[in-house]
Design a protein around this motif. Structure first.
Motif, PDB file in Angstrom:
ATOM      1  N   ALA A   9      48.556  48.597  49.920  1.00  0.00           N
ATOM      2  CA  ALA A   9      48.757  47.271  50.516  1.00  0.00           C
ATOM      3  C   ALA A   9      47.703  46.987  51.571  1.00  0.00           C
ATOM      4  CB  ALA A   9      50.153  47.172  51.112  1.00  0.00           C
ATOM      5  N   ALA A  10      47.312  48.022  52.331  1.00  0.00           N
ATOM      6  CA  ALA A  10      46.317  47.838  53.377  1.00  0.00           C
ATOM      7  C   ALA A  10      44.936  47.525  52.809  1.00  0.00           C
ATOM      8  CB  ALA A  10      46.242  49.083  54.260  1.00  0.00           C
ATOM      9  N   LEU A  11      44.717  47.887  51.563  1.00  0.00           N
ATOM     10  CA  LEU A  11      43.425  47.628  50.912  1.00  0.00           C
ATOM     11  C   LEU A  11      43.392  46.296  50.169  1.00  0.00           C
ATOM     12  CD1 LEU A  11      42.692  51.174  49.400  1.00  0.00           C
ATOM     13  CD2 LEU A  11      41.569  50.129  51.374  1.00  0.00           C
ATOM     14  N   THR A  12      44.457  45.511  50.269  1.00  0.00           N
ATOM     15  CA  THR A  12      44.570  44.294  49.462  1.00  0.00           C
ATOM     16  C   THR A  12      43.370  43.357  49.576  1.00  0.00           C
ATOM     17  OG1 THR A  12      46.976  44.413  49.626  1.00  0.00           O
ATOM     18  CG2 THR A  12      46.022  42.320  48.911  1.00  0.00           C
ATOM     19  N   PRO A  13      42.898  42.992  50.780  1.00  0.00           N
ATOM     20  CA  PRO A  13      41.754  42.075  50.839  1.00  0.00           C
ATOM     21  C   PRO A  13      40.513  42.615  50.123  1.00  0.00           C
ATOM     22  CG  PRO A  13      42.814  42.247  52.989  1.00  0.00           C
ATOM     23  CD  PRO A  13      43.411  43.312  52.128  1.00  0.00           C
ATOM     24  N   ILE A  14      40.225  43.904  50.332  1.00  0.00           N
ATOM     25  CA  ILE A  14      39.048  44.501  49.692  1.00  0.00           C
ATOM     26  C   ILE A  14      39.237  44.567  48.185  1.00  0.00           C
ATOM     27  CG2 ILE A  14      37.623  46.583  49.545  1.00  0.00           C
ATOM     28  CD1 ILE A  14      38.320  47.150  52.452  1.00  0.00           C
ATOM     29  N   LEU A  15      40.447  44.929  47.741  1.00  0.00           N
ATOM     30  CA  LEU A  15      40.706  45.033  46.307  1.00  0.00           C
ATOM     31  C   LEU A  15      40.589  43.681  45.613  1.00  0.00           C
ATOM     32  CD1 LEU A  15      43.713  47.528  46.260  1.00  0.00           C
ATOM     33  CD2 LEU A  15      41.324  47.996  45.664  1.00  0.00           C
ATOM     34  N   ILE A  16      41.059  42.624  46.268  1.00  0.00           N
ATOM     35  CA  ILE A  16      40.965  41.291  45.659  1.00  0.00           C
ATOM     36  C   ILE A  16      39.504  40.917  45.443  1.00  0.00           C
ATOM     37  CG2 ILE A  16      41.311  38.830  46.099  1.00  0.00           C
ATOM     38  CD1 ILE A  16      43.932  39.558  47.487  1.00  0.00           C
ATOM     39  N   VAL A  17      38.671  41.142  46.455  1.00  0.00           N
ATOM     40  CA  VAL A  17      37.267  40.743  46.368  1.00  0.00           C
ATOM     41  C   VAL A  17      36.522  41.605  45.353  1.00  0.00           C
ATOM     42  CG1 VAL A  17      35.096  40.608  47.646  1.00  0.00           C
ATOM     43  CG2 VAL A  17      37.206  39.793  48.694  1.00  0.00           C
ATOM     44  N   LEU A  18      36.640  42.920  45.460  1.00  0.00           N
ATOM     45  CA  LEU A  18      35.912  43.798  44.546  1.00  0.00           C
ATOM     46  C   LEU A  18      36.459  43.713  43.128  1.00  0.00           C
ATOM     47  CD1 LEU A  18      35.315  47.002  46.718  1.00  0.00           C
ATOM     48  CD2 LEU A  18      33.738  45.131  46.235  1.00  0.00           C
ATOM     49  N   GLY A  19      37.774  43.554  42.978  1.00  0.00           N
ATOM     50  CA  GLY A  19      38.357  43.402  41.642  1.00  0.00           C
ATOM     51  C   GLY A  19      37.860  42.146  40.955  1.00  0.00           C
ATOM     52  N   THR A  20      37.759  41.055  41.702  1.00  0.00           N
ATOM     53  CA  THR A  20      37.228  39.820  41.126  1.00  0.00           C
ATOM     54  C   THR A  20      35.757  39.963  40.792  1.00  0.00           C
ATOM     55  OG1 THR A  20      38.812  38.586  42.478  1.00  0.00           O
ATOM     56  CG2 THR A  20      37.029  37.329  41.463  1.00  0.00           C
ATOM     57  N   ALA A  21      35.016  40.717  41.605  1.00  0.00           N
ATOM     58  CA  ALA A  21      33.597  40.949  41.316  1.00  0.00           C
ATOM     59  C   ALA A  21      33.429  41.692  39.990  1.00  0.00           C
ATOM     60  CB  ALA A  21      32.951  41.733  42.449  1.00  0.00           C
ATOM     61  N   VAL A  22      34.268  42.705  39.774  1.00  0.00           N
ATOM     62  CA  VAL A  22      34.205  43.435  38.500  1.00  0.00           C
ATOM     63  C   VAL A  22      34.576  42.520  37.343  1.00  0.00           C
ATOM     64  CG1 VAL A  22      35.226  45.333  37.185  1.00  0.00           C
ATOM     65  CG2 VAL A  22      34.646  45.656  39.595  1.00  0.00           C
ATOM     66  N   PHE A  23      35.606  41.704  37.534  1.00  0.00           N
ATOM     67  CA  PHE A  23      36.002  40.759  36.495  1.00  0.00           C
ATOM     68  C   PHE A  23      34.889  39.759  36.232  1.00  0.00           C
ATOM     69  CE2 PHE A  23      38.266  36.988  34.877  1.00  0.00           C
ATOM     70  CZ  PHE A  23      38.913  37.569  33.792  1.00  0.00           C
ATOM     71  N   GLY A  24      34.163  39.374  37.294  1.00  0.00           N
ATOM     72  CA  GLY A  24      33.039  38.464  37.124  1.00  0.00           C
ATOM     73  C   GLY A  24      31.941  39.050  36.254  1.00  0.00           C
ATOM     74  N   VAL A  25      31.754  40.363  36.322  1.00  0.00           N
ATOM     75  CA  VAL A  25      30.782  41.018  35.438  1.00  0.00           C
ATOM     76  C   VAL A  25      31.223  40.882  33.982  1.00  0.00           C
ATOM     77  CG1 VAL A  25      29.718  43.222  34.835  1.00  0.00           C
ATOM     78  CG2 VAL A  25      30.040  42.617  37.239  1.00  0.00           C
ATOM     79  N   LEU A  26      32.520  41.024  33.733  1.00  0.00           N
ATOM     80  CA  LEU A  26      33.033  40.855  32.370  1.00  0.00           C
ATOM     81  C   LEU A  26      32.892  39.411  31.900  1.00  0.00           C
ATOM     82  CD1 LEU A  26      36.273  43.030  32.608  1.00  0.00           C
ATOM     83  CD2 LEU A  26      34.043  43.675  31.686  1.00  0.00           C
ATOM     84  N   VAL A  27      33.038  38.468  32.829  1.00  0.00           N
ATOM     85  CA  VAL A  27      32.833  37.060  32.476  1.00  0.00           C
ATOM     86  C   VAL A  27      31.421  36.850  31.961  1.00  0.00           C
ATOM     87  CG1 VAL A  27      32.628  34.729  33.447  1.00  0.00           C
ATOM     88  CG2 VAL A  27      34.593  36.152  34.036  1.00  0.00           C
ATOM     89  N   GLU A  28      30.452  37.497  32.600  1.00  0.00           N
ATOM     90  CA  GLU A  28      29.063  37.368  32.156  1.00  0.00           C
ATOM     91  C   GLU A  28      28.880  37.893  30.735  1.00  0.00           C
ATOM     92  OE1 GLU A  28      26.356  35.958  33.707  1.00  0.00           O
ATOM     93  OE2 GLU A  28      27.905  35.202  35.048  1.00  0.00           O
TER      94      GLU A  28
END
Length: 526
Positions: A9-28
């Motif tokens: 739970a304490a990592l939530t902000p970092i996980l949201i940003v980095l998780g979306t970044a990884v998903f963005g690579v898949l979008v490409e």
């Protein structure tokens, strides 16, 4: 081998940003080319907004339950001490990073009404080549900038909360490597952009080497890399104080590079000028907030053990930084290089608050960084909309020459007025956030015995006002320059400019809300 304890739970902000970044690579990889830009822009803005909401949630959790260790290694450690910290200082800096990043990504996503953005159609093509021309004519867009930017934001968030030197180094590289790439993606003057990226990368590698050597020396001093163990070793007579002083100095040198302090500043003017202007605003705001947040945590937990030995060097760096930023800014004829030297001078001002070693020093630094970050994103957003115009009326690249800004107040009062507000904030004029930031920092420095530095800073601040007012004079009291035009965009940059301007005014006329917020947040740093 021990297994770390992870508070997800304490990592939530970092996980949201980095998780979306990884998903963005898949979008490409899987989304059709024409649909990538709206998908990536929407994902990125949603991720930043979601991470900001998560920071607010975690703030309430820390207020209720106290600081936590997001990642904690096995062994005896006090509550809230670990590899990644979740405490109020870290969350406050993360909130500021996310606010500035959200505005910067609006500028990332903006384009002119004709569909032209600030980024190259294909950054991998050789400047001036047939491949580049074909990519531009085909209407390709470099949408990888969005996940790259999110990776940088994730590194910034981790940078402010790192509780050991190894994690701090990893976060440093996660935020730096995407920025090196982003610097090379400018749509126009691509050779200059790639040169700037290469200089930034090479000098960044040197700073990382300094940092690692410092970490090695601190490990030799204490037998550990985490702040708590090193701070505990300070309480014992180890007979290895030379390692502590040298290690602290080298780690701080690596951090001083990221904030652009002299003599570690030489990358700043070239990177600011050559990078795509939205990236320049993003770097100017986010990197400084993250680096100073990490510097405060290191200085107040470990650096105080070498404070006496390093103070003369620290004073010399502060004076040199203010001098280089002030003199360099006065002689510039390019808006982006002028703002680059301005950022160097501001780094010197903020360092006074860092060296105050007091509660007021900590929160004054945070307040200053918020005001500076908002003004930086807003100022560079304005630069993206002021363009050169050819003889046949075609719109070209950004008009960064100071002469090209003549008469902007007559041709586009909105952009000129917003730019004037940001420049007045940089100059520290009353009723702006910049004035309150300087007031708080200088007051903290004076109270801690840095009266000489504060006096020199006031002189430097008065001198920097010259090049800010020079641009205001050109915009409002000169006839419009031929060959210059402002472009109509999709409106995202205008939204970022309005939001940044509102933030500057609110922090200037009603600073108590932010100051009270920071009073709670900066009560301690490890």
């Amino acid at each position: 081998m021990t297994t770390p304890t992870i508070e997800w739970a304490a990592l939530t902000p970092i996980l949201i940003v980095l998780g979306t970044a990884v998903f963005g690579v898949l979008v490409e990889a899987f989304v059709p080319r024409r649909a990538r830009r709206p998908v990536q822009a929407t994902l990125s803005l949603a991720a930043l907004a979601g991470a900001l909401a998560a920071v607010v949630w975690r703030w309430t959790a820390v207020l209720d339950d106290g600081p936590k260790s997001a990642v904690k290694l096995a062994g005896e450690r006090p509550a809230g001490v670990g590899t990644l910290q979740e405490d109020l200082p870290a969350l406050a800096f993360q909130a500021f990073i996310l606010v500035c990043s959200l505005l910067a990504f609006l500028v990332f996503a903006d384009r002119t009404r004709t569909g032209e953005g600030s980024f190259a159609a294909s950054a991998a093509t050789e400047p001036g080549s047939l491949d580049e021309r074909e990519a531009t004519e085909a209407g390709y867009e470099q949408t990888e900038i969005f996940p790259l930017g999110l990776f940088a934001v994730g590194g910034m968030l981790a940078f402010t909360s790192a509780g050991d030197l190894l994690t701090l180094f990893i976060a440093l590289e996660v935020l730096s490597l995407p920025l090196y790439v982003l610097c090379a993606t400018a749509r126009r003057r691509r050779a200059l952009s790639q040169e700037a990226a290469l200089k930034y990368f090479i000098l960044g590698a040197f700073s990382s080497a300094f940092f690692l050597m410092g970490a090695a020396l601190l490990y030799g001093f204490s037998g550990s890399l985490d702040y708590w163990s090193i701070a505990s070793a300070l309480l014992q007579s180890t007979g290895m104080d030379a390692l502590l002083v040298a290690g602290s100095a080298l780690v701080l040198a690596g951090l001083l590079f990221k904030v652009g302090a002299a003599p570690f500043h030489s990358w700043t003017p070239d990177a600011y000028q050559g990078a795509p202007t939205p990236v320049t605003g993003f770097m100017a705001a986010g990197t400084k907030i993250a680096a100073f947040g990490a510097m405060l945590r290191f200085a107040y937990s470990i650096g105080r053990g070498a404070e006496t030995e390093l103070r003369p060097v620290f004073w010399a760096i502060v004076i040199l930084t203010m001098l280089v930023g002030t003199v360099g800014g006065i002689v510039q004829s390019d808006v982006k290089r002028m703002l680059a030297y301005s950022s160097i001078a501001h780094a010197g001002f903020v360092l006074i608050g860092v060296g105050a070693y007091s509660r007021d020093g900590i929160r004054s630094v945070a307040f200053y960084l918020l005001a500076y970050g908002l003004a930086s994103v807003g100022a560079f957003a304005v630069v993206t909309l002021v363009r050169q115009k050819s003889a046949d009326g075609s719109i070209l690249g950004e008009a960064t020459s100071l002469r090209a800004w003549r008469g902007l107040g007559k041709t586009n009062p909105f952009l000129a007025g917003a730019m004037a507000l940001f420049l007045l904030s940089f100059a520290g004029i009353p009723l702006t956030g910049g004035f309150m930031g300087k007031f708080f920092v200088f007051k903290a420095g004076y109270s801690s015995g840095e009266a000489v530095l504060v006096f020199l800073a006031v002189l430097a601040s008065a001198a920097t006002a010259f090049f800010y007012f020079r641009l205001i004079l050109l915009m409002f009291f000169r006839d419009p320059a031929p060959g210059t035009a402002t472009v109509a965009s999709e409106g995202l940059s205008a939204a970022a400019i309005l939001a940044a301007a509102a933030g500057i005014v609110l922090t200037g006329v009603a600073p108590n809300a932010v100051w009270s917020f920071l009073d709670n947040a900066m009560a301690f740093i490890l």
